[in-house]
Scaffold this active site. Structure first.
Site, PDB file in Angstrom:
ATOM      1  N   PHE A  12       0.755  -1.152   0.161  1.00  0.00           N
ATOM      2  CA  PHE A  12       0.074  -0.055  -0.008  1.00  0.00           C
ATOM      3  C   PHE A  12       0.979   1.224  -0.039  1.00  0.00           C
ATOM      4  O   PHE A  12       0.823   2.051  -1.002  1.00  0.00           O
ATOM      5  CB  PHE A  12      -1.204  -0.035   1.062  1.00  0.00           C
ATOM      6  CG  PHE A  12      -1.603   1.192   1.599  1.00  0.00           C
ATOM      7  CD1 PHE A  12      -2.089   1.909   0.628  1.00  0.00           C
ATOM      8  CD2 PHE A  12      -1.668   1.556   2.915  1.00  0.00           C
ATOM      9  CE1 PHE A  12      -2.723   3.342   0.963  1.00  0.00           C
ATOM     10  CE2 PHE A  12      -2.164   2.866   3.257  1.00  0.00           C
ATOM     11  CZ  PHE A  12      -2.721   3.608   2.374  1.00  0.00           C
ATOM     12  N   ASP A  33       9.854  -6.938  -3.829  1.00  0.00           N
ATOM     13  CA  ASP A  33       8.796  -7.316  -3.154  1.00  0.00           C
ATOM     14  C   ASP A  33       8.526  -8.754  -2.973  1.00  0.00           C
ATOM     15  O   ASP A  33       8.661  -9.455  -4.203  1.00  0.00           O
ATOM     16  CB  ASP A  33       7.674  -6.679  -3.393  1.00  0.00           C
ATOM     17  CG  ASP A  33       6.319  -6.446  -2.532  1.00  0.00           C
ATOM     18  OD1 ASP A  33       5.867  -7.656  -2.248  1.00  0.00           O
ATOM     19  OD2 ASP A  33       5.783  -5.568  -2.270  1.00  0.00           O
ATOM     20  N   ALA A  79       9.347  -2.207   3.252  1.00  0.00           N
ATOM     21  CA  ALA A  79       8.591  -3.766   3.470  1.00  0.00           C
ATOM     22  C   ALA A  79       8.459  -4.083   5.054  1.00  0.00           C
ATOM     23  O   ALA A  79       9.334  -3.754   5.811  1.00  0.00           O
ATOM     24  CB  ALA A  79       9.556  -4.581   2.945  1.00  0.00           C
ATOM     25  N   THR A 121       6.540   3.522  12.140  1.00  0.00           N
ATOM     26  CA  THR A 121       5.173   3.689  12.457  1.00  0.00           C
ATOM     27  C   THR A 121       5.153   4.432  13.948  1.00  0.00           C
ATOM     28  O   THR A 121       5.877   4.110  14.740  1.00  0.00           O
ATOM     29  CB  THR A 121       4.353   2.279  12.554  1.00  0.00           C
ATOM     30  OG1 THR A 121       3.106   2.642  13.204  1.00  0.00           O
ATOM     31  CG2 THR A 121       4.979   1.255  13.611  1.00  0.00           C
ATOM     32  N   ASP A 122       3.975   5.077  14.191  1.00  0.00           N
ATOM     33  CA  ASP A 122       3.957   5.913  15.665  1.00  0.00           C
ATOM     34  C   ASP A 122       3.435   4.787  16.483  1.00  0.00           C
ATOM     35  O   ASP A 122       3.287   5.138  17.715  1.00  0.00           O
ATOM     36  CB  ASP A 122       2.847   6.912  15.433  1.00  0.00           C
ATOM     37  CG  ASP A 122       1.382   6.224  15.019  1.00  0.00           C
ATOM     38  OD1 ASP A 122       1.252   5.161  14.567  1.00  0.00           O
ATOM     39  OD2 ASP A 122       0.655   7.184  14.947  1.00  0.00           O
ATOM     40  N   GLU A 123       3.041   3.460  16.066  1.00  0.00           N
ATOM     41  CA  GLU A 123       2.575   2.439  17.012  1.00  0.00           C
ATOM     42  C   GLU A 123       3.548   1.986  17.898  1.00  0.00           C
ATOM     43  O   GLU A 123       3.592   1.332  18.958  1.00  0.00           O
ATOM     44  CB  GLU A 123       1.982   1.390  16.229  1.00  0.00           C
ATOM     45  CG  GLU A 123       0.677   1.667  15.538  1.00  0.00           C
ATOM     46  CD  GLU A 123      -0.211   0.417  15.122  1.00  0.00           C
ATOM     47  OE1 GLU A 123      -0.216  -0.372  15.770  1.00  0.00           O
ATOM     48  OE2 GLU A 123      -0.967   0.814  14.007  1.00  0.00           O
ATOM     49  N   TYR A 148       3.422  -6.957  16.124  1.00  0.00           N
ATOM     50  CA  TYR A 148       3.289  -5.886  15.069  1.00  0.00           C
ATOM     51  C   TYR A 148       4.292  -4.815  15.582  1.00  0.00           C
ATOM     52  O   TYR A 148       5.655  -4.365  15.026  1.00  0.00           O
ATOM     53  CB  TYR A 148       2.066  -5.466  14.476  1.00  0.00           C
ATOM     54  CG  TYR A 148       2.510  -4.114  13.522  1.00  0.00           C
ATOM     55  CD1 TYR A 148       3.466  -3.985  12.510  1.00  0.00           C
ATOM     56  CD2 TYR A 148       1.857  -3.029  13.766  1.00  0.00           C
ATOM     57  CE1 TYR A 148       3.830  -2.935  11.847  1.00  0.00           C
ATOM     58  CE2 TYR A 148       1.878  -1.823  12.832  1.00  0.00           C
ATOM     59  CZ  TYR A 148       2.945  -1.657  11.940  1.00  0.00           C
ATOM     60  OH  TYR A 148       3.138  -0.594  11.216  1.00  0.00           O
ATOM     61  N   SER A 149       4.007  -3.859  16.467  1.00  0.00           N
ATOM     62  CA  SER A 149       4.565  -2.712  16.852  1.00  0.00           C
ATOM     63  C   SER A 149       5.934  -2.977  17.617  1.00  0.00           C
ATOM     64  O   SER A 149       6.752  -2.161  17.406  1.00  0.00           O
ATOM     65  CB  SER A 149       3.587  -1.923  17.687  1.00  0.00           C
ATOM     66  OG  SER A 149       3.225  -2.496  18.883  1.00  0.00           O
ATOM     67  N   THR A 151       7.989  -5.579  16.865  1.00  0.00           N
ATOM     68  CA  THR A 151       8.930  -5.824  15.870  1.00  0.00           C
ATOM     69  C   THR A 151       9.328  -4.829  14.971  1.00  0.00           C
ATOM     70  O   THR A 151      10.505  -4.384  14.653  1.00  0.00           O
ATOM     71  CB  THR A 151       8.528  -6.940  14.914  1.00  0.00           C
ATOM     72  OG1 THR A 151       7.080  -6.698  14.474  1.00  0.00           O
ATOM     73  CG2 THR A 151       8.319  -8.159  15.648  1.00  0.00           C
ATOM     74  N   LYS A 152       8.311  -3.629  14.811  1.00  0.00           N
ATOM     75  CA  LYS A 152       8.734  -2.460  14.406  1.00  0.00           C
ATOM     76  C   LYS A 152       9.709  -1.535  15.000  1.00  0.00           C
ATOM     77  O   LYS A 152      10.575  -1.026  14.595  1.00  0.00           O
ATOM     78  CB  LYS A 152       7.564  -1.547  13.700  1.00  0.00           C
ATOM     79  CG  LYS A 152       6.948  -1.951  12.612  1.00  0.00           C
ATOM     80  CD  LYS A 152       7.780  -2.152  11.331  1.00  0.00           C
ATOM     81  CE  LYS A 152       8.110  -0.959  11.097  1.00  0.00           C
ATOM     82  NZ  LYS A 152       8.756  -0.942   9.562  1.00  0.00           N
ATOM     83  N   ILE A 189     -10.062   1.512   6.721  1.00  0.00           N
ATOM     84  CA  ILE A 189     -10.745   2.211   5.957  1.00  0.00           C
ATOM     85  C   ILE A 189     -11.223   1.801   4.796  1.00  0.00           C
ATOM     86  O   ILE A 189     -12.420   1.816   4.410  1.00  0.00           O
ATOM     87  CB  ILE A 189     -10.074   3.600   5.602  1.00  0.00           C
ATOM     88  CG1 ILE A 189     -10.090   4.529   6.989  1.00  0.00           C
ATOM     89  CG2 ILE A 189     -10.779   4.339   4.391  1.00  0.00           C
ATOM     90  CD1 ILE A 189      -9.365   5.942   6.572  1.00  0.00           C
ATOM     91  N   ASN A 247     -12.274   6.037  15.372  1.00  0.00           N
ATOM     92  CA  ASN A 247     -12.959   5.166  14.429  1.00  0.00           C
ATOM     93  C   ASN A 247     -14.634   5.462  14.256  1.00  0.00           C
ATOM     94  O   ASN A 247     -14.803   5.101  13.037  1.00  0.00           O
ATOM     95  CB  ASN A 247     -12.833   3.679  14.941  1.00  0.00           C
ATOM     96  CG  ASN A 247     -11.057   3.523  14.859  1.00  0.00           C
ATOM     97  OD1 ASN A 247     -10.446   4.089  14.298  1.00  0.00           O
ATOM     98  ND2 ASN A 247     -10.830   2.472  15.438  1.00  0.00           N
TER      99      ASN A 247
END
Length: 332
Positions: A12, A33, A79, A121-123, A148-149, A151-152, A189, A247
């Site tokens: 995306f 990719d 990625a 990410t902000d997460e 997820y957050s 590992t980021k 979304i 949301n």
């Protein structure tokens, strides 16, 4: 002509960046990719062949990475495994891609002394209370709450360590929630938009009070390009467009734009550990690099996004049935 290697460029945010670069610069872009479920070659159609290449491969494969990094000037690392629900169901792919993949890329960039920009990410900062006036800054401590957050966050720290220990020529950006074209229908979304198109009532986690700071993918792309061109090595820049919405507000806005009653949605079981609020302070990016978002009106951005999904059903429809079946199994 500067040559960019864009990892995850069929996803995306990565594909939006590729389109932005091709439309606004004369640079050459190679996309690397793996083409997991979230990568889609249709997102890269009709790009000029003299300035664009595609390579299918894994960022955790040193042989693939080494050869590509050697032949490019800048690595732009988009990625990632990025879906929170998937990370709660099966964390392992998030470690493989977000940690090992990033390690492999920064080792390649270090070996060949290449410029590296890491998309995050902000997460990684965790969340804020709904009534907290504060926003995340570059100095906010990390406090991730999902596989997820976390590992980021780990990948961010790897990049920082390689800058300090090995002189890696790297910058980092942490961005708020993106919306716009080419986003997989598993995401909030596009899931709601495509549900309404198909006559299905949108789904809202819990009470819908969770706040996200939304930014159009084109604004994210312009910010990343500004950081690549002007950012100071070793620095982190937060990217946000002052787009805080909960949301519930987003779902109701989508319904209104699509000619439906604003309450025509269903509540579903909340996500475990669901962060309450994200909010970005992008002052550093704006003052030091002179960046400003173009999509400052979230209402107009949502209208454009709805139009894109209406006009590009051939792009998203192959994903839709399997995505909804998976959500149904999870009661969501």
């Amino acid at each position: 002509m500067q040559k960019l290697l864009v990892t995850g460029g069929a996803g995306f945010i990565g594909s939006n960046f590729v389109h932005y670069v091709m439309s606004n610069t004369d640079r050459h872009v190679t996309v690397l990719d793996k083409l997991t479920y979230a990568g889609n070659l249709e997102s890269l159609k009709d790009l000029p062949g003299d300035r664009f290449n595609f390579v299918e491969g894994d960022i955790a494969d040193p042989a693939v990475v080494d050869a590509l990094v050697r032949d490019h000037d800048v690595v732009v690392h988009y990625a990632a495994e990025s879906h929170n629900d998937n990370s709660l169901h099966d964390p392992r792919p998030f470690l493989d891609t977000n940690i090992i993949g990033t390690y492999t890329l920064i080792e390649g960039a270090r070996k060949h002394n290449k410029r590296f920009h890491h998309i995050s990410t902000d997460e990684v900062y965790g969340d804020l209370e709904l009534d907290d006036p504060e926003r995340f800054t570059e100095n906010t401590p990390y406090n991730p709450s999902s596989p997820y957050s976390s590992t980021k966050a780990g990948s961010d720290l790897l990049v920082r360590a390689w800058v300090r220990s090995f002189g890696l020529q790297a910058t980092i950006s942490n961005c708020s929630n993106n919306y716009g074209p080419y986003q997989h229908v598993e995401k909030f979304i596009p899931r709601q938009i495509t549900n309404v198109i198909d006559g299905i009532r949108p789904k809202l986690y819990g009470k819908g009070e969770n706040v996200r700071d939304w930014i159009h993918a084109n604004d994210h792309s312009s910010a990343v390009l500004a950081i690549i061109d002007q950012g100071k090595i070793g620095e982190t820049y937060l990217i946000g467009a002052d787009g805080e919405k909960n949301n519930k507000e987003v779902v109701e806005l989508i319904l209104e734009h699509m000619g439906q009653p604003s309450d025509a949605y269903d509540h579903v079981v909340d996500r475990p550990g669901h962060d309450m609020r994200y909010a970005i302070d992008s002052t550093k990016l704006r003052t030091e690099l002179g960046w400003t978002p173009q999509y400052s009106n979230f209402d107009a951005g949502i209208e454009d996004t709805i139009a894109w999904y209406r006009d590009n059903q051939d792009w998203w429809r192959p994903q839709k049935a399997a995505t909804e079946a998976k959500y149904k199994e999870q009661g969501q």
